[in-house]
Design an enzyme around this catalytic site. Structure first.
Site, PDB file in Angstrom:
ATOM      1  N   ARG A   1      15.118  -1.510  -4.792  1.00 38.96           N
ATOM      2  CA  ARG A   1      14.556  -2.777  -4.298  1.00 38.96           C
ATOM      3  C   ARG A   1      15.090  -3.922  -5.138  1.00 38.96           C
ATOM      4  O   ARG A   1      14.996  -3.893  -6.372  1.00 38.96           O
ATOM      5  CB  ARG A   1      13.030  -2.758  -4.345  1.00 38.96           C
ATOM      6  CG  ARG A   1      12.466  -1.792  -3.318  1.00 38.96           C
ATOM      7  CD  ARG A   1      10.967  -1.827  -3.238  1.00 38.96           C
ATOM      8  NE  ARG A   1      10.525  -0.732  -2.377  1.00 38.96           N
ATOM      9  CZ  ARG A   1       9.284  -0.305  -2.285  1.00 38.96           C
ATOM     10  NH1 ARG A   1       8.337  -0.884  -3.000  1.00 38.96           N
ATOM     11  NH2 ARG A   1       8.974   0.689  -1.489  1.00 38.96           N
TER      12      ARG A   1
ATOM     13  N   SER B   1       8.831  -2.562   1.404  1.00 40.54           N
ATOM     14  CA  SER B   1       7.404  -2.283   1.554  1.00 40.54           C
ATOM     15  C   SER B   1       6.534  -3.527   1.631  1.00 40.54           C
ATOM     16  O   SER B   1       6.697  -4.351   2.517  1.00 40.54           O
ATOM     17  CB  SER B   1       6.972  -1.372   0.403  1.00 40.54           C
ATOM     18  OG  SER B   1       5.660  -0.953   0.592  1.00 40.54           O
ATOM     19  N   HIS B   2       5.656  -3.687   0.656  1.00 39.77           N
ATOM     20  CA  HIS B   2       4.678  -4.769   0.664  1.00 39.77           C
ATOM     21  C   HIS B   2       5.232  -6.040   0.020  1.00 39.77           C
ATOM     22  O   HIS B   2       4.521  -7.038  -0.057  1.00 39.77           O
ATOM     23  CB  HIS B   2       3.448  -4.315  -0.104  1.00 39.77           C
ATOM     24  CG  HIS B   2       3.817  -3.787  -1.455  1.00 39.77           C
ATOM     25  ND1 HIS B   2       4.449  -2.583  -1.619  1.00 39.77           N
ATOM     26  CD2 HIS B   2       3.695  -4.315  -2.683  1.00 39.77           C
ATOM     27  CE1 HIS B   2       4.695  -2.376  -2.896  1.00 39.77           C
ATOM     28  NE2 HIS B   2       4.249  -3.417  -3.569  1.00 39.77           N
TER      29      HIS B   2
ATOM     30  N   ASP C   1       1.031  -2.466   5.723  1.00 43.56           N
ATOM     31  CA  ASP C   1       1.991  -3.270   4.962  1.00 43.56           C
ATOM     32  C   ASP C   1       3.323  -3.437   5.694  1.00 43.56           C
ATOM     33  O   ASP C   1       3.435  -3.070   6.866  1.00 43.56           O
ATOM     34  CB  ASP C   1       2.217  -2.642   3.584  1.00 43.56           C
ATOM     35  CG  ASP C   1       2.945  -1.315   3.687  1.00 43.56           C
ATOM     36  OD1 ASP C   1       2.801  -0.643   4.733  1.00 43.56           O
ATOM     37  OD2 ASP C   1       3.668  -0.954   2.745  1.00 43.56           O
TER      38      ASP C   1
ATOM     39  N   ASP D   1       6.211  -1.887   5.828  1.00 43.15           N
ATOM     40  CA  ASP D   1       6.844  -0.751   6.504  1.00 43.15           C
ATOM     41  C   ASP D   1       5.847   0.250   7.068  1.00 43.15           C
ATOM     42  O   ASP D   1       6.236   1.339   7.498  1.00 43.15           O
ATOM     43  CB  ASP D   1       7.828  -0.053   5.556  1.00 43.15           C
ATOM     44  CG  ASP D   1       7.147   0.492   4.307  1.00 43.15           C
ATOM     45  OD1 ASP D   1       6.148  -0.115   3.863  1.00 43.15           O
ATOM     46  OD2 ASP D   1       7.616   1.507   3.769  1.00 43.15           O
TER      47      ASP D   1
ATOM     48  N   ASP E   1       3.347   2.092   5.790  1.00 37.57           N
ATOM     49  CA  ASP E   1       2.855   3.312   5.157  1.00 37.57           C
ATOM     50  C   ASP E   1       1.569   3.097   4.366  1.00 37.57           C
ATOM     51  O   ASP E   1       0.892   4.060   4.023  1.00 37.57           O
ATOM     52  CB  ASP E   1       3.941   4.000   4.308  1.00 37.57           C
ATOM     53  CG  ASP E   1       4.522   3.099   3.240  1.00 37.57           C
ATOM     54  OD1 ASP E   1       4.066   1.954   3.103  1.00 37.57           O
ATOM     55  OD2 ASP E   1       5.457   3.550   2.550  1.00 37.57           O
ATOM     56  N   ARG E   2       1.223   1.849   4.083  1.00 34.87           N
ATOM     57  CA  ARG E   2      -0.026   1.605   3.346  1.00 34.87           C
ATOM     58  C   ARG E   2      -1.164   1.252   4.296  1.00 34.87           C
ATOM     59  O   ARG E   2      -0.912   0.852   5.437  1.00 34.87           O
ATOM     60  CB  ARG E   2       0.150   0.445   2.370  1.00 34.87           C
ATOM     61  CG  ARG E   2       1.154   0.730   1.281  1.00 34.87           C
ATOM     62  CD  ARG E   2       1.173  -0.389   0.273  1.00 34.87           C
ATOM     63  NE  ARG E   2       2.047  -0.041  -0.822  1.00 34.87           N
ATOM     64  CZ  ARG E   2       1.920  -0.499  -2.057  1.00 34.87           C
ATOM     65  NH1 ARG E   2       0.953  -1.350  -2.344  1.00 34.87           N
ATOM     66  NH2 ARG E   2       2.746  -0.128  -3.012  1.00 34.87           N
TER      67      ARG E   2
ATOM     68  N   GLU F   1      -3.967   5.397  -5.217  1.00 38.85           N
ATOM     69  CA  GLU F   1      -4.742   4.175  -5.390  1.00 38.85           C
ATOM     70  C   GLU F   1      -4.036   2.965  -4.783  1.00 38.85           C
ATOM     71  O   GLU F   1      -4.673   1.976  -4.468  1.00 38.85           O
ATOM     72  CB  GLU F   1      -5.034   3.926  -6.872  1.00 38.85           C
ATOM     73  CG  GLU F   1      -3.829   3.949  -7.824  1.00 38.85           C
ATOM     74  CD  GLU F   1      -2.847   2.834  -7.635  1.00 38.85           C
ATOM     75  OE1 GLU F   1      -3.276   1.708  -7.367  1.00 38.85           O
ATOM     76  OE2 GLU F   1      -1.637   3.096  -7.750  1.00 38.85           O
TER      77      GLU F   1
ATOM     78  N   LYS G   1       3.433   8.459   3.239  1.00 43.25           N
ATOM     79  CA  LYS G   1       2.089   7.989   3.502  1.00 43.25           C
ATOM     80  C   LYS G   1       2.117   7.243   4.821  1.00 43.25           C
ATOM     81  O   LYS G   1       3.182   6.819   5.274  1.00 43.25           O
ATOM     82  CB  LYS G   1       1.580   7.135   2.354  1.00 43.25           C
ATOM     83  CG  LYS G   1       2.443   5.964   1.946  1.00 43.25           C
ATOM     84  CD  LYS G   1       1.893   5.395   0.648  1.00 43.25           C
ATOM     85  CE  LYS G   1       2.549   4.094   0.262  1.00 43.25           C
ATOM     86  NZ  LYS G   1       3.785   4.303  -0.507  1.00 43.25           N
TER      87      LYS G   1
ATOM     88  N   ARG H   1       0.364  -2.475 -14.962  1.00 39.33           N
ATOM     89  CA  ARG H   1      -0.813  -2.088 -14.187  1.00 39.33           C
ATOM     90  C   ARG H   1      -1.828  -1.425 -15.116  1.00 39.33           C
ATOM     91  O   ARG H   1      -1.466  -0.541 -15.901  1.00 39.33           O
ATOM     92  CB  ARG H   1      -0.435  -1.095 -13.095  1.00 39.33           C
ATOM     93  CG  ARG H   1       0.601  -1.613 -12.106  1.00 39.33           C
ATOM     94  CD  ARG H   1       0.417  -0.931 -10.759  1.00 39.33           C
ATOM     95  NE  ARG H   1       1.546  -1.099  -9.862  1.00 39.33           N
ATOM     96  CZ  ARG H   1       1.830  -2.209  -9.184  1.00 39.33           C
ATOM     97  NH1 ARG H   1       1.087  -3.289  -9.342  1.00 39.33           N
ATOM     98  NH2 ARG H   1       2.866  -2.257  -8.368  1.00 39.33           N
TER      99      ARG H   1
HETATM  100  C1  G16 Z   1       5.533   2.933  -3.546  1.00 37.68           C
HETATM  101  C2  G16 Z   1       5.437   4.413  -3.575  1.00 37.68           C
HETATM  102  C3  G16 Z   1       4.026   4.817  -3.855  1.00 37.68           C
HETATM  103  C4  G16 Z   1       3.522   4.170  -5.123  1.00 37.68           C
HETATM  104  C5  G16 Z   1       3.682   2.674  -5.015  1.00 37.68           C
HETATM  105  C6  G16 Z   1       3.277   1.906  -6.265  1.00 37.68           C
HETATM  106  O1  G16 Z   1       4.812   2.447  -2.455  1.00 37.68           O
HETATM  107  O2  G16 Z   1       5.855   4.977  -2.364  1.00 37.68           O
HETATM  108  O3  G16 Z   1       3.979   6.199  -3.912  1.00 37.68           O
HETATM  109  O4  G16 Z   1       2.189   4.485  -5.353  1.00 37.68           O
HETATM  110  O5  G16 Z   1       5.023   2.380  -4.737  1.00 37.68           O
HETATM  111  O6  G16 Z   1       4.256   1.969  -7.194  1.00 37.68           O
HETATM  112  P1  G16 Z   1       4.287   1.085  -8.500  1.00 37.68           P
HETATM  113  O7  G16 Z   1       2.913   1.181  -9.097  1.00 37.68           O
HETATM  114  O8  G16 Z   1       5.347   1.763  -9.318  1.00 37.68           O
HETATM  115  O9  G16 Z   1       4.611  -0.325  -8.111  1.00 37.68           O
HETATM  116  P2  G16 Z   1       5.466   1.475  -1.399  1.00 37.68           P
HETATM  117  O10 G16 Z   1       4.394   1.259  -0.378  1.00 37.68           O
HETATM  118  O11 G16 Z   1       5.832   0.250  -2.197  1.00 37.68           O
HETATM  119  O12 G16 Z   1       6.665   2.193  -0.883  1.00 37.68           O
END
Ligand code: G16
Length: 542
Positions: free
Chosen positions: A21, A112-113, A276, A278, A280-281, A363, A375, A495
């Site tokens: 990313r 993603s988000h 979100d 894509d 998945d959330r 979470e 997800k 975090r």
């Molecule tokens: C991605 C991963 C998830 C992970 C999340 C948070 O989500 O697919 O499994 O829990 O990132 O990651 P971090 O705490 O490292 O930012 P997504 O929805 O961004 O693809």
């Protein structure tokens, strides 16, 4: 005709928690996308003549990257590319398409988000033949390859018309532009009791689904409004936009604030949900009650048998380490396995493939099951709807009953965003250095029982992932966890995950931040957050 183009490595193509990313201008550098895709192809073997699935969340640069990926797949010898119309595929729909068509793998184009637009984020992720994100051994091989790459192959062919369903030729390769929604919607219909949900809508049940101008809009319109009969307009912000309407497509209480306000108001509908960028959330909010992702995982697992696809029960539950222990007590009561993995959906793949886990969750607003290997936001929404229809109760009552049965895990995540990378690394490094000395000490009146840096041994292939988050456990079972995000594109995000278990129903009515106040203070003190970052309060609290 195929061109073999000379190139030189970029030094920043290390995949994070979920693929590569970066900001769009980084991806727009000549050769950047090409180097990364060629490094993927060079790191996997056996794809000649096979199928590659390609799709993205529709964000800015999606179409350009897809055209490049198609031309490179053709030049590298794939037999077929399947791509969603308009370049769209939600991440779970891409996972399903890979599995259903026994594809070799897939390229999922999303950040993603994270926000989208010319100056915002883009991403490329590689998924393997089981439909899930490539495991670490492959992402590491890809990264190694990006550091040595000296050429890539690309076919000199015209762009494919991504808006017309049907089959075209790209050199010797076939390109199928497919409906991004139909197969996925059929899969959902096979898992859930659509008749019961339809009757619930028919009898006046109201919901709002906020697609946040991201990829789930067309899916939600088809499934919720067309197939389940929810009233038109149930899916809001349902047209995917390259910049998500200028918002963060992040379904949390900050970025989906309008939905939260609506659900807390007097005229709230029965159920509110969002997904979100894509798809998945998920965010789940009942009338007057926000359900934390950790609680949602526990509740879905405890009630999954009410949906036809899970009637025979679950084999096990898996959660990421920072996710609360609420699901653990459900697993205990059901007499099934519970698995604690590092953050990242890729760690669930082996457990799902081996039949050890059926439902997984994190979470970070992710829940899913063995129906795909990602997800799945709408899946979670539909399982909730199925449970609401079967139990004929509101979200609030179901949540309260759950807490009474299993106890309540007060839970919150505090994010400190835009921290200088070195400051963040030093903070975690300092924590690691004092881990051994923490047990037995008292911080803010709380006695530390144990402290470690989470390490995971995959029970299926024995691979070990170290340094996955610093855990500080207090006497009585409360804990705080510290880790750095692996999905951001600017600076570092620290975090802090805070959790307190309350078994007594008399203590279930507190406000979350209030219930966690002493732990929040202890976390700040242990890590020296304010002194090191200069930030007195977190950027985001969820
Ligand atoms: C991605 C991963 C998830 C992970 C999340 C948070 O989500 O697919 O499994 O829990 O990132 O990651 P971090 O705490 O490292 O930012 P997504 O929805 O961004 O693809």
């Amino acid at each position: 005709m195929i061109s073999i183009v000379s190139t030189t490595p970029f030094n920043d193509q290390k995949p994070g928690t979920s693929g590569l990313r970066k900001k769009v201008p980084v991806f727009q550098q000549p050769g950047y996308v090409e180097n990364f895709i060629q490094s993927i192809f060079d790191s996997v073997a056996g794809y000649r003549g096979q199928t590659l699935v390609i799709g993205g969340d529709g964000r800015y640069f999606n179409r350009e990257a897809i055209q490049t990926a198609i031309k490179m797949a053709a030049a590298n010898g794939f037999g077929r590319v399947m791509v969603g119309r308009g370049g769209l595929l939600s991440t779970p729909a891409a996972s399903h398409l890979i599995r259903k068509n026994e594809a070799f793998g897939g390229l999922v184009l999303s950040a993603s988000h994270n926000p989208g637009g010319p100056a915002e984020d883009f991403g490329i992720k590689y998924n393997i033949g089981n439909g899930g994100p490539a495991p670490e051994k492959i992402t590491e091989a890809i990264y190694l390859r990006t550091q040595a790459i000296d050429r890539y192959a690309i076919a000199d062919i015209a762009d494919i018309d991504l808006d017309r369903l049907g089959t075209a030729k790209a050199g010797d390769m076939t390109v199928e532009v497919v409906d991004p929604v139909a197969d996925y919607a059929d899969l959902m219909e096979a898992l859930f009791d659509f008749d019961a949900i339809r009757s619930m809508f028919a009898s006046g049940f109201k919901m709002v689904f906020d697609a946040m101008h991201a990829v789930t809009g067309p899916y939600a319109v088809e499934i919720l409004e067309k197939r389940l009969g929810a009233e038109p307009g149930t899916a809001r912000n349902a047209v995917p936009l390259p910049d998500f309407g200028g918002h963060h497509p992040d379904p949390n209480l900050v970025h989906a604030h309008d939905l939260y306000e609506l659900m807390m108001s007097d005229g709230a509908p029965d159920f509110g949900a969002a997904s979100d960028g894509d798809g998945d959330r998920n965010l789940i909010i009942g009338k007057g009650v926000f359900v934390t992702p950790s609680d949602s995982l526990a509740l879905l697992a405890a009630n999954a048998h009410l949906a036809p696809g899970y009637r025979d029960g679950l084999k096990g539950i898996a959660r990421s380490m920072p996710t609360s222990g609420a699901a653990d007590r459900v697993a205990e009561r059901l007499g099934i396995g519970i698995y604690e993995t590092p953050t990242g959906w890729k760690f669930f793949g082996n457990l799902l493939d081996a039949g050890l886990a059926t439902i997984c969750g994190e979470e970070s607003a992710g829940t899913g099951s063995n129906h795909v290997r990602e997800k799945d936001g709408l899946w979670a929404v539909l399982l909730w709807l199925n449970i609401l229809a079967a139990r004929q109760q509101g979200v609030k009552d179901i949540v309260r009953e759950h807490w009474t049965t299993y106890g309540r895990n007060y839970y919150s995540r505090h994010d400190y965003e835009g921290v200088d990378a070195k400051v963040a690394d030093d903070l975690i490094g300092a924590l690691r250095a004092k881990l051994e000395k923490l047990p037995g000490t008292t911080v803010g009146g709380l006695k530390i029982a144990a402290a470690d840096d989470f390490s995971y041994t995959d029970p299926v292939d024995g691979s070990i992932s170290r340094n996955q988050g610093v855990r500080v456990l207090f006497e009585g079972g409360s804990r705080v966890v510290f880790r750095l995000s692996g999905t951001g594109t600017t600076g570092a995000t620290i975090r802090v995950y805070i959790e307190r278990f309350e078994p007594d129903p008399a203590g279930h009515g507190a406000e979350t931040q209030e219930a966690l106040r002493d732990l929040i203070a202890a976390a700040g003190e242990i890590a020296g957050i304010a002194e090191r970052t200069g930030m007195k309060v977190p950027s985001v609290i969820t």
